[in-house]
Design a protein around this motif. Structure first.
Motif, PDB file in Angstrom:
ATOM      1  N   TRP A  53       3.653  13.932   4.315  1.00 51.24           N
ATOM      2  CA  TRP A  53       3.441  12.274   4.394  1.00 51.24           C
ATOM      3  C   TRP A  53       4.279  11.733   3.427  1.00 51.24           C
ATOM      4  CZ3 TRP A  53       1.983   7.937   2.201  1.00 51.24           C
ATOM      5  CH2 TRP A  53       1.369   6.993   3.088  1.00 51.24           C
ATOM      6  N   LEU A  54       3.973  11.947   2.229  1.00 52.21           N
ATOM      7  CA  LEU A  54       4.882  11.498   1.123  1.00 52.21           C
ATOM      8  C   LEU A  54       6.376  11.313   1.512  1.00 52.21           C
ATOM      9  CD1 LEU A  54       2.623  12.418  -1.924  1.00 52.21           C
ATOM     10  CD2 LEU A  54       2.774  10.092  -0.768  1.00 52.21           C
ATOM     11  N   ALA A  55       6.958  12.589   1.812  1.00 52.77           N
ATOM     12  CA  ALA A  55       8.246  12.721   1.904  1.00 52.77           C
ATOM     13  C   ALA A  55       8.793  12.070   3.159  1.00 52.77           C
ATOM     14  CB  ALA A  55       8.575  14.103   2.547  1.00 52.77           C
ATOM     15  N   GLU A  56       7.964  11.875   4.433  1.00 51.39           N
ATOM     16  CA  GLU A  56       8.174  11.189   5.638  1.00 51.39           C
ATOM     17  C   GLU A  56       8.461   9.644   5.133  1.00 51.39           C
ATOM     18  OE1 GLU A  56       6.108   9.800   9.718  1.00 51.39           O
ATOM     19  OE2 GLU A  56       5.406  11.363   8.613  1.00 51.39           O
ATOM     20  N   TYR A  57       7.845   9.011   4.163  1.00 46.32           N
ATOM     21  CA  TYR A  57       8.172   7.700   3.696  1.00 46.32           C
ATOM     22  C   TYR A  57       8.883   7.595   2.392  1.00 46.32           C
ATOM     23  CZ  TYR A  57       4.869   6.537   7.360  1.00 46.32           C
ATOM     24  OH  TYR A  57       4.401   6.322   8.622  1.00 46.32           O
ATOM     25  N   GLY A  58       9.544   8.625   2.223  1.00 40.93           N
ATOM     26  CA  GLY A  58      10.431   8.476   1.043  1.00 40.93           C
ATOM     27  C   GLY A  58       9.849   8.097  -0.252  1.00 40.93           C
ATOM     28  N   VAL A  59       8.656   8.579  -0.423  1.00 40.59           N
ATOM     29  CA  VAL A  59       7.852   8.269  -1.611  1.00 40.59           C
ATOM     30  C   VAL A  59       8.438   8.787  -3.145  1.00 40.59           C
ATOM     31  CG1 VAL A  59       5.584   8.264  -2.624  1.00 40.59           C
ATOM     32  CG2 VAL A  59       5.759   8.052  -0.158  1.00 40.59           C
ATOM     33  N   VAL A  60       8.486   7.854  -3.963  1.00 38.43           N
ATOM     34  CA  VAL A  60       8.667   7.997  -5.423  1.00 38.43           C
ATOM     35  C   VAL A  60       7.629   7.727  -6.247  1.00 38.43           C
ATOM     36  CG1 VAL A  60      10.262   7.798  -7.101  1.00 38.43           C
ATOM     37  CG2 VAL A  60      11.316   8.030  -4.850  1.00 38.43           C
ATOM     38  N   LEU A  61       7.005   8.696  -6.659  1.00 35.31           N
ATOM     39  CA  LEU A  61       5.986   8.505  -7.816  1.00 35.31           C
ATOM     40  C   LEU A  61       6.245   8.310  -9.164  1.00 35.31           C
ATOM     41  CD1 LEU A  61       3.351  11.301  -6.375  1.00 35.31           C
ATOM     42  CD2 LEU A  61       3.359   8.903  -6.012  1.00 35.31           C
ATOM     43  N   ASP A  62       5.904   7.236  -9.903  1.00 33.34           N
ATOM     44  CA  ASP A  62       6.441   7.165 -11.333  1.00 33.34           C
ATOM     45  C   ASP A  62       4.967   7.002 -11.906  1.00 33.34           C
ATOM     46  OD1 ASP A  62       6.950   6.474 -13.793  1.00 33.34           O
ATOM     47  OD2 ASP A  62       8.639   5.134 -13.064  1.00 33.34           O
ATOM     48  N   CYS A  63       4.358   8.323 -12.507  1.00 33.29           N
ATOM     49  CA  CYS A  63       3.171   8.257 -13.280  1.00 33.29           C
ATOM     50  C   CYS A  63       3.077   7.428 -14.445  1.00 33.29           C
ATOM     51  CB  CYS A  63       2.793   9.647 -13.579  1.00 33.29           C
ATOM     52  SG  CYS A  63       2.379  10.718 -12.024  1.00 33.29           S
ATOM     53  N   LEU A  64       4.183   7.477 -15.248  1.00 32.32           N
ATOM     54  CA  LEU A  64       4.280   6.548 -16.395  1.00 32.32           C
ATOM     55  C   LEU A  64       4.088   5.102 -16.079  1.00 32.32           C
ATOM     56  CD1 LEU A  64       4.409   6.655 -19.469  1.00 32.32           C
ATOM     57  CD2 LEU A  64       6.795   6.498 -19.050  1.00 32.32           C
ATOM     58  N   ALA A  65       4.802   4.530 -15.266  1.00 30.00           N
ATOM     59  CA  ALA A  65       4.703   3.166 -14.716  1.00 30.00           C
ATOM     60  C   ALA A  65       3.604   2.998 -13.800  1.00 30.00           C
ATOM     61  CB  ALA A  65       6.123   2.785 -14.136  1.00 30.00           C
ATOM     62  N   ARG A  66       2.843   4.051 -13.216  1.00 34.94           N
ATOM     63  CA  ARG A  66       1.727   3.938 -12.480  1.00 34.94           C
ATOM     64  C   ARG A  66       2.249   3.022 -11.060  1.00 34.94           C
ATOM     65  NH1 ARG A  66      -3.064   5.208 -14.674  1.00 34.94           N
ATOM     66  NH2 ARG A  66      -4.258   4.408 -13.221  1.00 34.94           N
ATOM     67  N   THR A  67       3.507   3.594 -10.579  1.00 33.85           N
ATOM     68  CA  THR A  67       3.893   2.853  -9.384  1.00 33.85           C
ATOM     69  C   THR A  67       4.073   3.973  -8.275  1.00 33.85           C
ATOM     70  OG1 THR A  67       6.137   3.183 -10.160  1.00 33.85           O
ATOM     71  CG2 THR A  67       5.151   1.088 -10.605  1.00 33.85           C
ATOM     72  N   VAL A  68       4.174   3.522  -6.977  1.00 30.38           N
ATOM     73  CA  VAL A  68       4.428   4.331  -5.851  1.00 30.38           C
ATOM     74  C   VAL A  68       5.508   3.523  -5.151  1.00 30.38           C
ATOM     75  CG1 VAL A  68       3.639   5.433  -3.844  1.00 30.38           C
ATOM     76  CG2 VAL A  68       2.122   5.518  -5.728  1.00 30.38           C
ATOM     77  N   THR A  69       6.767   3.932  -4.894  1.00 30.41           N
ATOM     78  CA  THR A  69       7.792   3.115  -4.476  1.00 30.41           C
ATOM     79  C   THR A  69       8.121   3.894  -3.097  1.00 30.41           C
ATOM     80  OG1 THR A  69       8.789   2.802  -6.575  1.00 30.41           O
ATOM     81  CG2 THR A  69      10.144   2.444  -4.599  1.00 30.41           C
ATOM     82  N   PHE A  70       8.072   3.220  -1.807  1.00 33.06           N
ATOM     83  CA  PHE A  70       8.390   3.535  -0.707  1.00 33.06           C
ATOM     84  C   PHE A  70       9.723   3.060  -0.233  1.00 33.06           C
ATOM     85  CE2 PHE A  70       3.978   3.607  -0.999  1.00 33.06           C
ATOM     86  CZ  PHE A  70       3.565   4.396   0.140  1.00 33.06           C
ATOM     87  N   TYR A  71      10.810   4.205   0.198  1.00 33.26           N
ATOM     88  CA  TYR A  71      12.065   3.954   0.668  1.00 33.26           C
ATOM     89  C   TYR A  71      11.856   4.596   2.220  1.00 33.26           C
ATOM     90  CZ  TYR A  71      13.291   3.841  -4.105  1.00 33.26           C
ATOM     91  OH  TYR A  71      13.299   3.293  -5.521  1.00 33.26           O
ATOM     92  N   ILE A  72      11.478   3.735   3.215  1.00 32.62           N
ATOM     93  CA  ILE A  72      11.337   3.963   4.527  1.00 32.62           C
ATOM     94  C   ILE A  72      12.499   3.418   5.332  1.00 32.62           C
ATOM     95  CG2 ILE A  72       9.891   3.271   6.457  1.00 32.62           C
ATOM     96  CD1 ILE A  72       7.892   2.799   4.681  1.00 32.62           C
ATOM     97  N   THR A  73      13.324   4.215   6.026  1.00 34.28           N
ATOM     98  CA  THR A  73      14.385   3.931   6.837  1.00 34.28           C
ATOM     99  C   THR A  73      14.032   2.710   7.639  1.00 34.28           C
ATOM    100  OG1 THR A  73      14.821   6.225   6.950  1.00 34.28           O
ATOM    101  CG2 THR A  73      16.090   4.725   8.534  1.00 34.28           C
ATOM    102  N   SER A  74      15.408   1.443   7.604  1.00 36.98           N
ATOM    103  CA  SER A  74      14.999   0.328   8.333  1.00 36.98           C
ATOM    104  C   SER A  74      14.017  -0.566   7.879  1.00 36.98           C
ATOM    105  CB  SER A  74      14.608   0.687  10.148  1.00 36.98           C
ATOM    106  OG  SER A  74      13.348   0.878  10.095  1.00 36.98           O
ATOM    107  N   LEU A  75      13.506  -0.360   6.700  1.00 38.28           N
ATOM    108  CA  LEU A  75      12.636  -1.362   5.867  1.00 38.28           C
ATOM    109  C   LEU A  75      12.858  -1.621   4.703  1.00 38.28           C
ATOM    110  CD1 LEU A  75       8.722  -0.177   7.206  1.00 38.28           C
ATOM    111  CD2 LEU A  75      10.248  -2.102   8.106  1.00 38.28           C
TER     112      LEU A  75
END
Length: 132
Positions: A53-75
């Motif tokens: 699921w994480l790969a499907e939405y191009g998720v990048v986890l940054d544990c140090l910054a406590r962020t979850v970034t989504f790279y979804i095609t067409s959004l």
């Protein structure tokens, strides 16, 4: 659900999942994203999102910054920022059993050589305070 899914938990328990909620809308930040959920008999967690699921939405986890970034095609790229936690963190890992299931730790090659060092895990460790 047409077929059951067998998983092994971190504490060595096997669970067979037979109930599924397909395309369930999960709210991430301000965006609803569909996820196929499997009902698990556990407490303390609302949802466990798998690597597929994480790969499907191009998720990048940054544990140090406590962020979850989504790279979804067409959004446009969007980011979820987690609030700092004051309470102790707890975690549970579930491994999807595909071809084989290890029934006991004695079946692992390294463990066989050092049985006096490894013990069966009977549960999760006690909660403790973790500072970030």
């Amino acid at each position: 659900m047409s077929e059951a899914l067998a998983i092994s938990t971190l504490i060595g328990k096997s669970v067979v999942l037979t109930h599924r909620c397909p395309s369930y809308p999960v709210l991430v930040g301000e965006m609803f994203l569909p996820v196929d959920l499997f009902v698990m008999p556990m407490t303390g967690f609302n949802v466990i999102l798998g690597i597929d699921w994480l790969a499907e939405y191009g998720v990048v986890l940054d544990c140090l910054a406590r962020t979850v970034t989504f790279y979804i095609t067409s959004l446009p790229v969007f980011q979820f920022v987690a609030e700092p936690r004051v309470e102790p963190l707890s975690s549970l890992l579930a491994l999807v059993a595909e071809d084989s299931v290890v029934e006991s730790i004695e079946q692992l090659p390294v463990v066989c050589e050092y049985l006096d060092v490894f013990q069966e895990i009977s549960g999760l460790p006690p909660c403790r305070q973790v500072e970030f």
